[in-house]
Write a protein that holds these residues in place. Sequence first.
Motif, short mmCIF file in Angstrom:
data_model
loop_
_atom_site.label_atom_id
_atom_site.label_comp_id
_atom_site.label_asym_id
_atom_site.label_seq_id
_atom_site.Cartn_x
_atom_site.Cartn_y
_atom_site.Cartn_z
N ASN A 1 27.92 14.68 -35.39
CA ASN A 1 27.18 14.62 -36.64
C ASN A 1 25.78 14.09 -36.40
O ASN A 1 25.41 13.78 -35.26
CB ASN A 1 27.93 13.73 -37.64
CG ASN A 1 29.21 14.37 -38.13
OD1 ASN A 1 29.19 15.48 -38.66
ND2 ASN A 1 30.33 13.67 -37.97
N LEU B 1 28.27 17.49 -41.02
CA LEU B 1 28.99 16.84 -42.10
C LEU B 1 28.00 16.13 -43.02
O LEU B 1 28.09 16.21 -44.25
CB LEU B 1 30.01 15.85 -41.53
CG LEU B 1 30.86 15.07 -42.52
CD1 LEU B 1 31.79 16.00 -43.29
CD2 LEU B 1 31.68 14.00 -41.79
N HIS C 1 32.53 21.07 -41.91
CA HIS C 1 32.59 20.41 -40.62
C HIS C 1 31.87 21.15 -39.50
O HIS C 1 31.93 20.75 -38.34
CB HIS C 1 34.05 20.21 -40.21
CG HIS C 1 34.38 18.79 -39.86
ND1 HIS C 1 34.87 18.41 -38.64
CD2 HIS C 1 34.29 17.66 -40.59
CE1 HIS C 1 35.06 17.10 -38.62
NE2 HIS C 1 34.72 16.63 -39.79
#
Length: 452
Positions: A195, A92, A179
């Motif tokens: 992430n 992300l 994503h």
Amino acid sequence: MLAAAYRNVCRHSGTHRALFKCFTVSKCARNFSIARRFDPTIREFVSRLAQKQPSFSVASKDVHVLSQPSEFYTNLLNIIRRARRRIFLSSLYIGFSETELINALDDALRRNPGLHLYLNLDYNRSTRPGPSSPILSLLPLLRNHEHRVHISLFRSPKLSATMAKVVPPRFNEGWGTWHAKIYGSDDDVMISGANLNKAYFSNRQDRYLHFSAQPALADYCFSFLQTVSGFSYRILAPSDGPVLHWEDTSVLPWQISSKAEHVLSQFQMKHLLSSVSSPSSEEQANSSDVVIFPIVQAGQFNIREEEHTLSMLFDHLASRGYCIDQQPVMNLTSGYFGLSKEYQDLILKSNIGCSIIAASPKANGFYGSGGLSGLIPEGYTLLEQRFMSAIRAASRSSPSNLPNDHNISLREWERDGWTYHAKGIWLSPSVDSPPVLTLFGINEFELTFSKS
């Protein structure tokens, strides 16, 4: 997302501990003509899935399941330092303060003149305004290694040009984000939901699967990210600040849906045909005892492979007859639990037990946030309560709220000082058996997930 079919994945029974920590995989076939190697619970399903999705054989010795955020981070730094040809990272965003990670990338590029770095990130999340904007931390990499650093920013076409001028930062991310969490170098790949910022390296629990020495799987993941780069912005780094460059003059950024649907469909079809035509000997099948099925879910582009796969799985389970003491059980988890109606119906109307683990309000990543986002944990609690009401209305609730061979249970994960971000599905032949099938990657199963 990736779905993996295997047998005897865990030395422990299907307990909470085994659910998150233990995936010792063995005895699965790459050659689908000998599908008898799969557990009978999923044998027919896997054979059907192999006709619809690309597949890759992996030896269980090359599958490494990591259990802690710190392990994930250490492994990430190690594969970066070992890289010689390519580093490809998809997330992300990369946190502004991740100096050690940026330095590791810079050092790897300095040591290896032939090394290239490819980053796929989200446009809106990476360009939030202010002095700590994530995009600013990437500029030194671009300036120091101009022709060997390639940064692509995906922008959701749902956010039109007009809306982009009206909707403020952070809120604009509600129209859709990039994503995919894929972290690779050379022939190694890690698939996760994490992430690239401090919390995901320290106290935010997620899932992390590392596939080592897998050139075919690594090439697939790299090619997938390159395909998405074809309808993404590119970052340039002149001395006066970052420039976001749109290279495709044939289509506007908010009008890419048709192109994206076409190229992603063609990409999957190409790899499906390659999977079907690839020869596989009995010896190869015996050495490669795990099969990986890559699944692409992109509702904005009318690509819904996850939805179709899960519907096919539940249809398969409903069509089989089971002994009372051999009823399959599904485990499902999500850090942000809010099942879409389609997924709720699949579970409520199924004939198998389902144990669900979701983040407690305190383990929700938005807990304690300022502004409207601070209300998000309460919103998920409300969705859980509604789901529990639906369970009771369907006469599927478990009196003890513990998993069994028919009822549905919902429990919350909480650990002091930690947040919860794991997601996935595991299927076991019975309540006392280890899983034989898992779905992992970015699958929140949320209300908006099947639509966006």
